[in-house]
Design a protein around this motif. Structure first.
Motif, PDB file in Angstrom:
ATOM      1  N   MET A  42      -6.594   1.009  -4.590  1.00  0.00           N
ATOM      2  CA  MET A  42      -6.468   2.081  -3.139  1.00  0.00           C
ATOM      3  C   MET A  42      -7.276   0.963  -2.272  1.00  0.00           C
ATOM      4  O   MET A  42      -7.369   0.441  -1.250  1.00  0.00           O
ATOM      5  N   THR A  53       0.791  -1.470   0.285  1.00  0.00           N
ATOM      6  CA  THR A  53      -0.025   0.009   0.245  1.00  0.00           C
ATOM      7  C   THR A  53       0.636   1.211   0.185  1.00  0.00           C
ATOM      8  O   THR A  53       0.162   2.343  -0.823  1.00  0.00           O
ATOM      9  N   THR A  54       1.982   0.973   0.981  1.00  0.00           N
ATOM     10  CA  THR A  54       2.905   2.452   0.747  1.00  0.00           C
ATOM     11  C   THR A  54       3.635   2.246  -0.482  1.00  0.00           C
ATOM     12  O   THR A  54       4.025   4.184  -0.833  1.00  0.00           O
ATOM     13  N   TYR A 114       0.875   3.939  -3.353  1.00  0.00           N
ATOM     14  CA  TYR A 114       0.268   5.408  -2.516  1.00  0.00           C
ATOM     15  C   TYR A 114       1.406   5.973  -3.444  1.00  0.00           C
ATOM     16  O   TYR A 114       1.429   7.301  -3.841  1.00  0.00           O
ATOM     17  N   LYS A 115       3.246   5.854  -2.777  1.00  0.00           N
ATOM     18  CA  LYS A 115       3.919   7.007  -3.153  1.00  0.00           C
ATOM     19  C   LYS A 115       4.586   6.932  -4.636  1.00  0.00           C
ATOM     20  O   LYS A 115       4.323   8.654  -5.146  1.00  0.00           O
ATOM     21  N   ALA A 156      -6.367   4.589  -9.668  1.00  0.00           N
ATOM     22  CA  ALA A 156      -5.914   4.866  -8.243  1.00  0.00           C
ATOM     23  C   ALA A 156      -6.979   4.143  -6.893  1.00  0.00           C
ATOM     24  O   ALA A 156      -6.252   3.985  -6.529  1.00  0.00           O
ATOM     25  N   ARG A 188      -2.987  10.064  -8.331  1.00  0.00           N
ATOM     26  CA  ARG A 188      -3.670   9.560  -7.053  1.00  0.00           C
ATOM     27  C   ARG A 188      -5.398  10.060  -7.341  1.00  0.00           C
ATOM     28  O   ARG A 188      -5.645   9.666  -7.138  1.00  0.00           O
ATOM     29  N   ASP A 246       1.084   8.807  -5.980  1.00  0.00           N
ATOM     30  CA  ASP A 246       1.688  10.472  -5.923  1.00  0.00           C
ATOM     31  C   ASP A 246       3.031  11.194  -6.819  1.00  0.00           C
ATOM     32  O   ASP A 246       2.462  12.484  -7.314  1.00  0.00           O
TER      33      ASP A 246
END
Length: 750
Positions: free
Chosen positions: A153, A131-132, A135-136, A149, A144, A139
């Motif tokens: 998530m 997930t991290t 997400y990064k 996206a 995002r 971004d």
């Protein structure tokens, strides 16, 4: 001077090296998780050219705490209500991806001849995307806000939950190298039982506790209370056979439904970052370069398995979830990496002693490589789709898009399905609560009563007392189990629509009645020696009395309303603070009305006026339902309510009415002052001469403020400080006064 403990030296080394390395990774715009892993490798015994950690056991203990707090924070960001609102599409996608990737991981492990438990744990590691990292990547790539996206998530949240369940199941089967389906089913049922029990009890008790102590709790106390609840649930979780991380996640998900959730998230963030950093550093410490060289080919094979597997199975999963082929490919290609939960699962396997030592560094190496490749995989999805679109026959592309986009809408459930689902859910929840109460009373209360009434002759009386207490405690649950949803809109609609529906509806009541009787039968059968016929009669009579008891009815309704209030407390707070629209907006939409928020600009001509003076109803036909002002909320404001700059108005009206209202609000503002330079305030000294018009007049009579728009700030009397001028002061010749005003007004005054 005494020697510092090895733990302090190790922590100093870890944090200093981690700080330096993460600064470099931040500069390179790489995920900090990789920086922590590299830092761990630098301070590990496998790196001979740098200082190494002395006591790895203590660091591992801190790392375990890091896992616990990481999952606690994950629980705080999690909401059962959001998952339920997602529908079946993300669930279908998650199950397809996790199952296929687990099989892929197990097949790769088998191909290299690894042990069975190594293959099982490897499958679990490969099934968990990060997930991290995703997400990064979204971004950094500016994706995002795109639709796909958000879909990714949603699936990642479900994957994290499935990872928690997987950890519990892996722990349960770790002692047996040949797990069977019965054992796995038992583990799942055990998880469901305790998850429902803890969540329901927690939602009932913890918000009630926080609400009653809200005036006493500041940030410091809230942090201590939150971490204390986290650790307490972790301990309780280990006592019933689960991991501490599972308990921490459950407590986080319970606190996520409270009003204090946002505060807790901010307060816990630094603690989670500290211990989480130590955990990922400990991951890097296990990386052995020799093992990486020895297992270079398996590492490459696993990297290819993840990239190709997620590209294929991820696309398939999202397509089965209802996405178009292009969207499904963008989603599937985005998930081609492993991360945090893979490390946690690997550390679980090491702690249980069921996986080989080489597997951990191999998984870390695979994670590092796939993390670096993640942005390239995301960018490659569209070109790959374009290539497929050019190469494949148009009929195939149309068929695949038609198949995916025609996925049934899972939200359009039949009335029967909706009613039966609600009844089954209620029966399950109240059954679990009743079972928990019976277990607690039989375990703790019954032995205590037997001690109070010693002797064989008094044992029946002790059993009778315990039985009565048990039935009274579970009576609200049994009544709700039988009666809930019998007067619902769905039940009444089915009853009225057709006579054929009435017999099945009555049957649903009978089934729940029999289940309630079963609990009473079990209690009486355990505590008495009556035959089955008498026990069934007692159960029937007791359940009938429960259904007709007004006291139990009110108590059951009160408990349920309190639970629902606690469950909705965070949503209510969001509505009060204007973060979320009120629930009744959905009913307004049916009448072509809706609610919009408007902020009063700082230069608005409406600022300082009352609602009656602005007359919004007659001018625009809208209604102001609430005024949000800082932490204050004014519901149903009256005509005397004054508006201030920065106020947020919640306005009800049609699209046309709200459009006119917004246009007027933005146009009725004060224009910029063209003579802004002339508005400078200056201080000037004036001496009252013999011919001054102010002689013999008081300050109030002089008109200095009202007529000349100036202000007397003091009277000079030869002192160090100016003297205050009383409004009744009479000016005399020789008075020296100091006046503040604009240049033009001061000139007129002079």
């Amino acid at each position: 001077m005494s020697e510092l403990p090895a733990l302090v030296k190790d922590l100093a080394l870890i944090l200093v090296v981690a700080g330096i390395v993460t600064l470099v990774f931040k500069k390179l715009k790489q995920p900090l998780v990789l920086g922590y892993i590299v830092a761990g490798f630098l301070v590990s015994p496998h790196m001979p050219y740098t200082a190494s950690v002395v006591d790895q056991k203590d660091i591992q203990t801190w790392a375990d705490i890091g896992v616990m707090f990481t999952l606690f924070s994950l629980g705080l960001d999690f909401s059962f209500k959001k998952i339920l609102k997602m529908g079946a599409s993300p669930i279908i996608t998650t199950c397809v991806i996790v199952f296929c990737m687990m099989m892929t991981g197990m097949c790769v492990g088998k191909m290299f001849g690894w042990e069975k438990m190594d293959c099982i744990f490897l499958g679990g590691m490969l099934a968990m995307s990060s997930t991290t990292i995703i997400y990064k990547a979204f971004d950094d790539l500016g994706l995002r806000q795109q639709h796909f996206a958000g879909i990714v998530m949603s699936v990642l949240i479900l994957e994290d939950i499935l990872a928690i369940v997987m950890m519990v199941m892996l722990s349960a089967i770790a002692g047996d190298n040949s797990p069977d389906s019965g054992q796995m089913l038992g583990s799942v049922l055990k998880i469901v039982f305790f998850l429902v029990l803890w969540f329901v009890v927690g939602i009932f008790a913890i918000p009630l506790f926080l609400r009653s102590t809200r005036k006493l709790i500041n940030n410091e106390v809230l942090l201590i209370v939150s971490l204390g609840l986290c650790c307490a649930m972790a301990v309780l979780s280990t006592h019933v056979g689960f991991s501490s991380a599972f308990g921490a996640f459950v407590m986080g998900s319970i606190l996520a439904e409270t009003i204090e959730a946002d505060k807790i998230i901010k307060l816990v963030e630094p603690v989670k970052n500290l211990f989480g950093a130590i955990f990922f550093v400990s991951v890097g410490m296990l990386v052995d370069p020799k093992i990486l060289v020895e297992y270079a080919f398996p590492i490459l094979a696993l990297v290819l398995a993840i990239l190709i597997g997620q590209a294929v199975f991820g696309t398939l999963g999202y397509a089965m979830g209802g996405e178009s082929l292009k969207s499904a490919m963008r989603c599937g290609f985005s998930m081609a990496q492993i991360g945090e939960f893979s490390f946690i699962i690997a550390s679980l396997g090491l702690a249980l002693g069921v996986i080989s030592d080489f597997l951990y560094p191999v998984v870390v190496a695979v994670s590092v490589i796939t993390t670096f490749l993640t942005p390239y995989m995301i960018n490659a999805s569209t070109p790959v789709y374009n290539t497929l679109e050019r190469r494949l026959p148009q009929k195939w592309i149309k068929f695949m898009n038609h198949f995916t986009m025609s996925h049934p809408n899972t939200n359009q459930q039949s009335i029967w399905k909706k009613l039966l689902t609600q009844m089954a859910t209620n029966t399950l929840i109240y059954g679990i609560l009743s079972s928990a109460v019976i277990t607690l009373i039989f375990t703790f209360v019954l032995p205590f009563i037997i001690k109070l009434l010693p002797g064989r002759q008094l044992l029946p009386y002790a059993n009778i007392i315990a039985g009565i207490i048990t039935i009274l405690c579970i009576s609200p649950f049994l009544r709700a189990m039988v009666m809930k949803k019998n007067h619902s809109e769905e039940f009444r609609r089915l009853w009225v629509e057709s006579n054929w529906n009435r017999l099945p509806l009555i049957f649903t009541i009978i089934v729940r009645f029999v289940i309630a009787m079963g609990f009473v039968f079990y209690i009486c059968n355990t505590l008495t020696r009556f035959n089955n016929a008498i026990l069934i009669t007692i159960g029937f009579i007791v359940v009938c009395l429960l259904l007709f008891s007004r006291w139990i009815k009110h108590r059951s309704i009160k408990l349920e309303r309190l639970f629902l209030l606690n469950l909705r407390s965070r949503d209510i707070e969001a509505q009060v603070k204007g973060k979320k629209k009120p629930l009744y907006e959905g009913h307004l939409l049916d009448r072509n009305l809706h609610i919009s928020d408007f902020e009063i600009p700082e230069d608005s001509k409406w600022a300082g006026m009352t609602l009656r003076e602005i007359n919004l109803g007659q001018r625009f036909g809208v209604h102001v339902s609430s005024v949000l002002r800082g932490r204050q909320r004014i519901n149903i404001p009256n005509g005397e309510t004054i508006l201030f700059p920065g106020d947020t108005l919640q306005v009800i009206g049609s699209d046309d009415q709200l459009s006119k209202f917004g246009a007027s609000l933005n146009t009725e503002q004060y224009d910029d002052d063209p003579d802004i330079e002339k508005r400078e305030m200056k201080l000037r000294q004036i001496i009252i001469s013999g011919s001054s018009m102010f002689i013999g007049k008081t300050l109030q009579e002089s008109g200095i403020r009202d007529k000349y728009n100036c202000m007397v700030v003091g009277l000079e009397e030869g002192k160090e400080n100016l003297s205050a001028v009383n409004p009744s002061h009479v000016f005399a010749k020789g008075d020296i006064i100091w006046i503040v005003g604009e240049e033009e007004d001061l000139a007129k005054l002079s």
